[in-house]
Design an enzyme around this catalytic site. Structure first.
Site, PDB file in Angstrom:
ATOM      1  N   TYR A  16      24.017  56.895  61.405  1.00  0.00           N
ATOM      2  CA  TYR A  16      25.189  56.035  60.883  1.00  0.00           C
ATOM      3  C   TYR A  16      26.263  56.472  60.247  1.00  0.00           C
ATOM      4  O   TYR A  16      27.317  55.938  60.143  1.00  0.00           O
ATOM      5  CB  TYR A  16      24.417  54.900  60.105  1.00  0.00           C
ATOM      6  CG  TYR A  16      23.450  53.940  60.790  1.00  0.00           C
ATOM      7  CD1 TYR A  16      23.785  53.078  61.672  1.00  0.00           C
ATOM      8  CD2 TYR A  16      22.163  54.290  60.494  1.00  0.00           C
ATOM      9  CE1 TYR A  16      22.610  52.183  62.518  1.00  0.00           C
ATOM     10  CE2 TYR A  16      21.012  53.642  60.811  1.00  0.00           C
ATOM     11  CZ  TYR A  16      21.508  52.732  61.921  1.00  0.00           C
ATOM     12  OH  TYR A  16      20.297  52.068  62.481  1.00  0.00           O
ATOM     13  N   HIS A  21      30.803  50.817  60.540  1.00  0.00           N
ATOM     14  CA  HIS A  21      29.919  50.136  59.467  1.00  0.00           C
ATOM     15  C   HIS A  21      29.830  50.926  58.184  1.00  0.00           C
ATOM     16  O   HIS A  21      29.556  50.246  56.922  1.00  0.00           O
ATOM     17  CB  HIS A  21      28.626  49.795  60.024  1.00  0.00           C
ATOM     18  CG  HIS A  21      28.451  48.150  59.643  1.00  0.00           C
ATOM     19  ND1 HIS A  21      29.142  47.426  59.302  1.00  0.00           N
ATOM     20  CD2 HIS A  21      27.158  47.583  59.508  1.00  0.00           C
ATOM     21  CE1 HIS A  21      28.683  46.037  59.162  1.00  0.00           C
ATOM     22  NE2 HIS A  21      27.272  46.365  59.425  1.00  0.00           N
ATOM     23  N   PHE A  65      19.704  49.917  53.361  1.00  0.00           N
ATOM     24  CA  PHE A  65      20.299  49.594  54.679  1.00  0.00           C
ATOM     25  C   PHE A  65      21.266  48.219  54.477  1.00  0.00           C
ATOM     26  O   PHE A  65      20.909  47.701  53.490  1.00  0.00           O
ATOM     27  CB  PHE A  65      19.342  49.204  55.764  1.00  0.00           C
ATOM     28  CG  PHE A  65      18.920  50.435  56.166  1.00  0.00           C
ATOM     29  CD1 PHE A  65      19.601  51.269  57.341  1.00  0.00           C
ATOM     30  CD2 PHE A  65      17.817  51.042  55.767  1.00  0.00           C
ATOM     31  CE1 PHE A  65      18.971  52.395  57.941  1.00  0.00           C
ATOM     32  CE2 PHE A  65      17.057  52.052  56.676  1.00  0.00           C
ATOM     33  CZ  PHE A  65      17.831  52.866  57.475  1.00  0.00           C
ATOM     34  N   ASN A  67      22.034  45.438  55.211  1.00  0.00           N
ATOM     35  CA  ASN A  67      21.379  43.755  55.474  1.00  0.00           C
ATOM     36  C   ASN A  67      20.818  43.651  53.984  1.00  0.00           C
ATOM     37  O   ASN A  67      20.405  42.340  53.762  1.00  0.00           O
ATOM     38  CB  ASN A  67      20.582  43.599  56.455  1.00  0.00           C
ATOM     39  CG  ASN A  67      21.393  43.637  57.796  1.00  0.00           C
ATOM     40  OD1 ASN A  67      22.566  43.756  57.834  1.00  0.00           O
ATOM     41  ND2 ASN A  67      20.506  43.326  58.705  1.00  0.00           N
ATOM     42  N   ASP A  92      33.541  47.332  55.540  1.00  0.00           N
ATOM     43  CA  ASP A  92      34.460  47.306  56.559  1.00  0.00           C
ATOM     44  C   ASP A  92      34.579  45.704  56.781  1.00  0.00           C
ATOM     45  O   ASP A  92      33.912  44.606  56.535  1.00  0.00           O
ATOM     46  CB  ASP A  92      33.585  47.963  57.935  1.00  0.00           C
ATOM     47  CG  ASP A  92      32.343  46.960  58.061  1.00  0.00           C
ATOM     48  OD1 ASP A  92      32.270  46.443  59.210  1.00  0.00           O
ATOM     49  OD2 ASP A  92      31.411  47.183  57.354  1.00  0.00           O
ATOM     50  N   ASN A 113      26.855  40.874  57.284  1.00  0.00           N
ATOM     51  CA  ASN A 113      25.451  40.732  56.492  1.00  0.00           C
ATOM     52  C   ASN A 113      25.095  41.337  55.507  1.00  0.00           C
ATOM     53  O   ASN A 113      24.408  40.916  54.386  1.00  0.00           O
ATOM     54  CB  ASN A 113      24.472  41.212  57.597  1.00  0.00           C
ATOM     55  CG  ASN A 113      24.148  40.590  58.954  1.00  0.00           C
ATOM     56  OD1 ASN A 113      24.334  39.249  58.660  1.00  0.00           O
ATOM     57  ND2 ASN A 113      23.864  41.004  59.842  1.00  0.00           N
TER      58      ASN A 113
END
Length: 188
Positions: A16, A21, A65, A67, A92, A113
């Site tokens: 990632y 994101h 993470f 979420n 973002d 999220n």
């Protein structure tokens, strides 16, 4: 000494690292570089602390993470006894053109999220956020693929110019307050 918690949203791991994101992580990395400090692994995230113009600034890149970002934010707020008005969440935003900065005192999660989880854990949407526009250059229904996709070559070259300005947003929030930060940087 007044303390500030700056939370950059993103996902951990090399998969990632260069995704849209993860702009929250990228901006906090830029702040750390500008202050010649590094992150250490702590409970629920990577932490870097420094003093700037008489303010203690704590940078947090949650390891939960995206979420579950609220868990790390709430833990470090309590751990460091930081007032909600001294928290800034860096994230973002697909609803803003690429590279555009928008700092706000509060607002909805806008389908994000990470912000949804923060609002749930804090039981309020009344916290400052710094939204970095990533644009909406994706086909209908492909938003997740877009934000989890890597920056284009053009975006990457433009980020080199945008990241130092973004680091200044974070430092200005701590030294000059939310209202001044919004006046100076919104729309840039």
């Amino acid at each position: 000494m007044k303390k500030f918690l700056i939370v950059g949203l993103g996902n951990i791991g090399p998969k990632y690292e260069n995704t849209r994101h993860n702009i929250g992580f990228k901006i906090l990395d830029e702040v750390a570089t500008s202050q010649d400090i590094s992150f250490t692994t702590e409970k629920l995230g990577e932490i870097a602390m420094f003093t700037f113009k008489g303010k203690k600034i704590i940078l947090l890149k949650p390891s939960t993470f995206m979420n579950l970002s609220g868990k790390a934010l709430k833990y470090w707020m309590q751990q460091e006894n930081i007032a909600l008005e001294n928290v800034l969440v860096v994230t973002d935003d697909v609803h803003i053109d690429f590279g555009t900065i928008r700092v706000k005192a509060k607002g909805s999660a806008g389908g994000h999220n990470g912000l949804k989880d923060i609002q749930e854990k804090l039981n309020t949407d009344n916290y400052a956020r710094f939204r970095f526009g990533v644009g909406a250059n994706y086909p209908k229904g492909r938003q997740a693929d877009f934000v989890l996709g890597e920056w284009s070559k053009e975006e990457t070259s433009q980020l080199i110019e945008r990241l130092p300005t973004s680091a200044k947003v974070v430092l200005t929030f701590a030294t000059d307050g939310l209202a001044n930060t919004m006046n100076v940087f919104n729309g840039k």
